[in-house]
Design an enzyme around this catalytic site. Structure first.
Site, mmCIF file in Angstrom:
data_model
loop_
_atom_site.group_PDB
_atom_site.id
_atom_site.type_symbol
_atom_site.label_atom_id
_atom_site.label_comp_id
_atom_site.label_asym_id
_atom_site.label_seq_id
_atom_site.Cartn_x
_atom_site.Cartn_y
_atom_site.Cartn_z
ATOM 1 N N HIS A 11 0.996 5.317 1.143
ATOM 2 C CA HIS A 11 0.245 6.647 1.782
ATOM 3 C C HIS A 11 0.456 7.917 0.831
ATOM 4 C CE1 HIS A 11 0.165 4.909 6.036
ATOM 5 N NE2 HIS A 11 0.890 4.186 5.448
ATOM 6 N N HIS A 45 0.937 -1.026 -0.094
ATOM 7 C CA HIS A 45 -0.164 0.026 -0.107
ATOM 8 C C HIS A 45 0.796 1.173 -0.027
ATOM 9 C CE1 HIS A 45 0.930 -0.533 4.252
ATOM 10 N NE2 HIS A 45 0.530 0.690 4.305
#
Ligand SMILES: [Zn+2]
Length: 135
Positions: free
Chosen positions: A97, A95
């Site tokens: 940010h 993932h």
């Protein structure tokens, strides 16, 4: 994968009101504890502990989505800059940010030392971002 918070989210969509984007490859949601308004997580739908095992096709698709969502954060929220970070140590599921920096905010690594807050008005912020993403 069992015991993976992001696999659980992909399967259940339990925070759907915070979702800002979805396609075949990724989901994007507002962070529960943002460093800045609009702090968004772009999450690969398939479980990989890090980028080294992601297919080149999915890596490229994810990169395109990160860029599009970053552009939407600037347009929707007036951010001056979007930091893109992948640390991956706490949640071992690929993932990124996307952390907006606004006028007057600390720049560089100092921005990441800002106090995290509790997400408020997530549905309204998500709606603003979604309105700036082409379908
Ligand atoms: Zn996972």
């Amino acid at each position: 994968m069992a015991d993976c918070v992001f696999c659980d989210f992909v399967a259940t969509r339990r925070r759907h009101s915070q979702m800002v984007y979805e396609d075949d490859c990724v989901l994007a949601i507002l962070d529960d504890n943002p460093l800045a308004e609009g702090h968004t997580l772009v999450i690969l739908k398939s479980h990989h502990p890090d980028l080294t095992t992601v297919s080149p096709t999915d890596a490229a698709e994810m990169g395109r989505s990160v860029a599009r969502i970053g552009g939407a954060l600037k347009a929707a929220l007036g951010a001056e800059f979007i930091y893109i970070a992948s640390i991956g140590e706490q949640v071992r599921h690929v993932h990124f940010h996307l952390v907006p920096r606004y006028k007057g905010d600390a720049a560089g690594f100092g921005h990441f030392l800002s106090a995290r807050t509790k997400l408020q008005n997530g549905q309204a912020i998500a709606a603003k971002i979604k309105a700036c993403l082409p379908i």
